[in-house]
Design a protein around this motif. Sequence first.
Motif, mmCIF file in Angstrom:
data_model
loop_
_atom_site.group_PDB
_atom_site.id
_atom_site.type_symbol
_atom_site.label_atom_id
_atom_site.label_comp_id
_atom_site.label_asym_id
_atom_site.label_seq_id
_atom_site.Cartn_x
_atom_site.Cartn_y
_atom_site.Cartn_z
ATOM 1 N N ASN A 2 0.802 -1.212 0.000
ATOM 2 C CA ASN A 2 0.000 0.000 0.000
ATOM 3 C C ASN A 2 0.837 1.266 0.000
ATOM 4 O O ASN A 2 0.354 2.335 0.327
ATOM 5 C CB ASN A 2 -0.962 -0.011 1.200
ATOM 6 N N GLN A 3 2.102 1.188 -0.353
ATOM 7 C CA GLN A 3 2.966 2.363 -0.437
ATOM 8 C C GLN A 3 3.490 2.487 -1.867
ATOM 9 O O GLN A 3 3.768 1.502 -2.523
ATOM 10 C CB GLN A 3 4.143 2.239 0.520
ATOM 11 N N ILE A 4 3.628 3.757 -2.307
ATOM 12 C CA ILE A 4 4.151 4.011 -3.649
ATOM 13 C C ILE A 4 5.552 4.600 -3.500
ATOM 14 O O ILE A 4 5.756 5.548 -2.734
ATOM 15 C CB ILE A 4 3.250 4.988 -4.423
ATOM 16 N N TYR B 48 9.823 9.069 -9.685
ATOM 17 C CA TYR B 48 9.067 10.206 -10.228
ATOM 18 C C TYR B 48 9.784 11.518 -9.954
ATOM 19 O O TYR B 48 9.792 12.417 -10.794
ATOM 20 C CB TYR B 48 7.657 10.231 -9.638
ATOM 21 N N ILE B 49 10.379 11.643 -8.778
ATOM 22 C CA ILE B 49 11.116 12.860 -8.446
ATOM 23 C C ILE B 49 12.329 12.990 -9.358
ATOM 24 O O ILE B 49 12.648 14.084 -9.833
ATOM 25 C CB ILE B 49 11.532 12.845 -6.956
ATOM 26 N N ASP B 50 13.011 11.902 -9.641
ATOM 27 C CA ASP B 50 14.167 11.934 -10.539
ATOM 28 C C ASP B 50 13.761 12.387 -11.941
ATOM 29 O O ASP B 50 14.448 13.213 -12.557
ATOM 30 C CB ASP B 50 14.836 10.550 -10.615
ATOM 31 N N VAL B 51 12.652 11.876 -12.431
ATOM 32 C CA VAL B 51 12.171 12.254 -13.762
ATOM 33 C C VAL B 51 11.808 13.746 -13.774
ATOM 34 O O VAL B 51 12.149 14.475 -14.709
ATOM 35 C CB VAL B 51 10.964 11.387 -14.177
ATOM 36 N N MET B 52 11.156 14.222 -12.736
ATOM 37 C CA MET B 52 10.760 15.636 -12.674
ATOM 38 C C MET B 52 11.984 16.547 -12.609
ATOM 39 O O MET B 52 12.008 17.615 -13.223
ATOM 40 C CB MET B 52 9.851 15.890 -11.464
ATOM 41 N N LEU B 53 13.014 16.163 -11.876
ATOM 42 C CA LEU B 53 14.224 16.975 -11.804
ATOM 43 C C LEU B 53 14.924 17.032 -13.157
ATOM 44 O O LEU B 53 15.456 18.070 -13.552
ATOM 45 C CB LEU B 53 15.170 16.434 -10.722
ATOM 46 N N VAL B 54 14.971 15.908 -13.870
ATOM 47 C CA VAL B 54 15.583 15.887 -15.206
ATOM 48 C C VAL B 54 14.798 16.818 -16.150
ATOM 49 O O VAL B 54 15.386 17.598 -16.908
ATOM 50 C CB VAL B 54 15.660 14.443 -15.752
#
Length: 129
Positions: free
Chosen positions: A2-4, A9-15
């Motif tokens: 139940n954890q994501i 996602y943070i790495d992709v957003m920073l790139v």
Amino acid sequence: MNQINVVPYIDVMLVLLVIFMVTAPLINPGLIELPQVGKTSSPPVAPLEVSIHTDKTLWLRDRSKGAAEIKVTRDELIHAIRQKQAQNPEQAVVIAADKDVRYEAVLDVMDMLQQNQVKKVGLLAKPRS
């Protein structure tokens, strides 16, 4: 489970953020080519001023000649404006009414001018100081 895991996602957003920060200064905004106009052959004509006083009398002033106000009746007003419009159809007519004049009186004059094919009719107001 139940954890994501949000680290990818943070790495992709920073790139993506770095890519946008690098490419944004390289993009040139489009320049607009504005059309050019020639100078007019004659300056615009000063408008005719119709004043409505508190006693509902009509006064006419030709601002292009700097003439004084002349007290006129409704028929004389229409006749004078038609003569001026025959000479210069682009000459506007402005209505200057006292602030205590009823709104209905101003609308009557505007309606009378529009019924007699005066195309440019405006209202004159004093700017707030």
